[in-house]
Design an enzyme around this catalytic site. Structure first.
Site, mmCIF file in Angstrom:
data_model
loop_
_atom_site.group_PDB
_atom_site.id
_atom_site.type_symbol
_atom_site.label_atom_id
_atom_site.label_comp_id
_atom_site.label_asym_id
_atom_site.label_seq_id
_atom_site.Cartn_x
_atom_site.Cartn_y
_atom_site.Cartn_z
ATOM 1 N N ASP A 14 0.865 -1.172 -0.065
ATOM 2 C CA ASP A 14 0.035 -0.170 -0.029
ATOM 3 C C ASP A 14 0.965 1.202 0.025
ATOM 4 O OD1 ASP A 14 -2.228 1.602 0.487
ATOM 5 O OD2 ASP A 14 -1.977 1.858 2.595
ATOM 6 N N ASP A 16 -0.104 5.074 1.032
ATOM 7 C CA ASP A 16 -0.550 6.414 1.914
ATOM 8 C C ASP A 16 -0.326 5.511 3.275
ATOM 9 O OD1 ASP A 16 -1.136 8.367 -0.033
ATOM 10 O OD2 ASP A 16 -2.885 7.066 -0.477
ATOM 11 N N GLY A 53 -8.014 3.642 3.678
ATOM 12 C CA GLY A 53 -7.761 2.680 2.605
ATOM 13 C C GLY A 53 -8.415 2.412 1.525
ATOM 14 N N ARG A 56 -12.009 6.425 -3.048
ATOM 15 C CA ARG A 56 -12.374 7.938 -2.814
ATOM 16 C C ARG A 56 -14.185 8.012 -2.454
ATOM 17 N NH1 ARG A 56 -11.160 12.129 -6.994
ATOM 18 N NH2 ARG A 56 -9.180 11.515 -6.490
ATOM 19 N N SER A 122 -5.814 5.059 -3.978
ATOM 20 C CA SER A 122 -5.576 6.402 -4.413
ATOM 21 C C SER A 122 -5.437 6.683 -5.985
ATOM 22 C CB SER A 122 -4.544 7.114 -3.571
ATOM 23 O OG SER A 122 -4.554 8.652 -4.253
ATOM 24 N N ASN A 124 -3.980 9.393 -6.964
ATOM 25 C CA ASN A 124 -3.016 10.215 -6.818
ATOM 26 C C ASN A 124 -1.573 9.425 -6.674
ATOM 27 O OD1 ASN A 124 -4.479 12.800 -7.246
ATOM 28 N ND2 ASN A 124 -5.274 12.258 -5.044
HETATM 29 O O1 LIG Z 1 -8.949 10.434 -3.336
HETATM 30 P P1 LIG Z 1 -7.861 9.306 -3.752
HETATM 31 O O2 LIG Z 1 -6.181 10.095 -3.874
HETATM 32 O O3 LIG Z 1 -8.014 8.955 -4.971
HETATM 33 O O4 LIG Z 1 -7.413 8.376 -2.653
HETATM 34 C C1 LIG Z 1 -8.317 7.303 -2.170
HETATM 35 C C2 LIG Z 1 -7.978 6.955 -0.654
HETATM 36 O O5 LIG Z 1 -6.576 6.432 -0.786
HETATM 37 C C3 LIG Z 1 -6.042 5.659 0.318
HETATM 38 O O6 LIG Z 1 -4.842 5.501 0.212
HETATM 39 C C4 LIG Z 1 -6.123 6.512 1.374
HETATM 40 O O7 LIG Z 1 -5.854 5.788 2.546
HETATM 41 C C5 LIG Z 1 -7.583 7.293 1.763
HETATM 42 O O8 LIG Z 1 -7.612 8.252 2.758
HETATM 43 C C6 LIG Z 1 -8.101 7.962 0.179
HETATM 44 O O9 LIG Z 1 -9.423 8.350 0.479
#
Ligand SMILES: O=P(O)(O)OC[C@H]1O[C@@H](O)[C@H](O)[C@@H](O)[C@@H]1O
Length: 224
Positions: A14, A16, A53, A56, A122, A124
């Site tokens: 993982d 974040d 985790g 979104r 994520s 991002n």
């Molecule tokens: O909004 P993003 O950047 O696509 O991320 C989605 C989720 O990604 C996870 O890795 C985080 O733990 C969450 O907090 C986050 O909401």
């Protein structure tokens, strides 16, 4: 080897909270976004239980359902966009760091010839990997973008981890999962992976074990 049982050939990380210090930034952005929308939000309980985790929009629905609030798709998307703008702003203002212990662990894994993939919810993830320079350690990436493209179920379902193991050509029983979120260790357990490492960044070692971690560490360097 590297604190893992025999037979492990691949490592699924993982992002974040496991490799980078971005979990706290996501938590802060969620709190501000939900509270601006009129929903009091506690990081120690609500974030950990309903949002951390997860993809979104799954996180938004899961938290609001706990308050018996059910919004339309477009409202959920709108809230998600507000939060994403905020998290990107915070990341740019504060910067992002890879944990030193995680970087050392990735280097050791590379030297040991273990396969490596990133498995993040994520959208991002690619940017965060590049900014921190840890993209060079990853042979595969299954992130929020890939999850949507393939129509995979998000964590706590095991699908994104299974896809990463498949891409690396390794059976789940020969892969280890590294996760800091309860939904993440649950996914590792649900996928019958060979080993699930819980990374305790939020004082929740016991809960990580209960949700499926075989071992819990405070930092990956403990496994070196
Ligand atoms: O909004 P993003 O950047 O696509 O991320 C989605 C989720 O990604 C996870 O890795 C985080 O733990 C969450 O907090 C986050 O909401």
């Amino acid at each position: 080897m590297l604190g893992l049982p025999g037979g492990i050939q691949a490592l699924l990380f993982d992002l974040d909270g496991v490799l980078t210090d971005t979990a706290a930034v996501h938590a802060k952005a969620w709190k501000q976004t939900f509270e601006d929308e009129g929903y009091p939000f506690d990081i120690a309980t609500d974030y950990v239980k309903y949002v951390d985790g997860k993809a979104r929009e799954d996180g938004i629905r899961s938290f609001l359902a706990s308050r018996d609030v059910h919004l339309s798709e477009s409202e959920v998307t709108r809230i998600g966009t507000v939060k994403n703008d905020l998290v990107l702003r915070l990341i740019r203002e504060q910067g992002v760091e890879a944990y030193e212990g995680s970087r050392r662990y990735l280097e050791a894994a590379e030297q040991a010839g273990l396969k490596r993939a990133l498995v993040s919810s994520s959208n991002n993830a690619e940017e965060v990997l590049k900014v921190t320079g840890i993209d060079r350690f990853m042979q595969e990436r299954v992130d929020g973008v890939v999850k949507s493209e393939l129509g995979l179920n998000g964590k706590p379902a095991p699908d994104t981890f299974l896809e990463a193991a498949k891409r690396l050509g390794v059976e789940p029983k020969h892969a280890a999962v590294f996760e800091d979120a309860l939904a993440g260790v649950q996914a590792g357990r649900a996928g019958d992976f060979g080993y699930v490492v819980g990374v305790n960044r939020a004082n929740q070692a016991e809960a990580l074990k209960q949700h499926g971690a075989d071992v819990v560490v405070d930092d990956l360097a403990e496994l070196l």
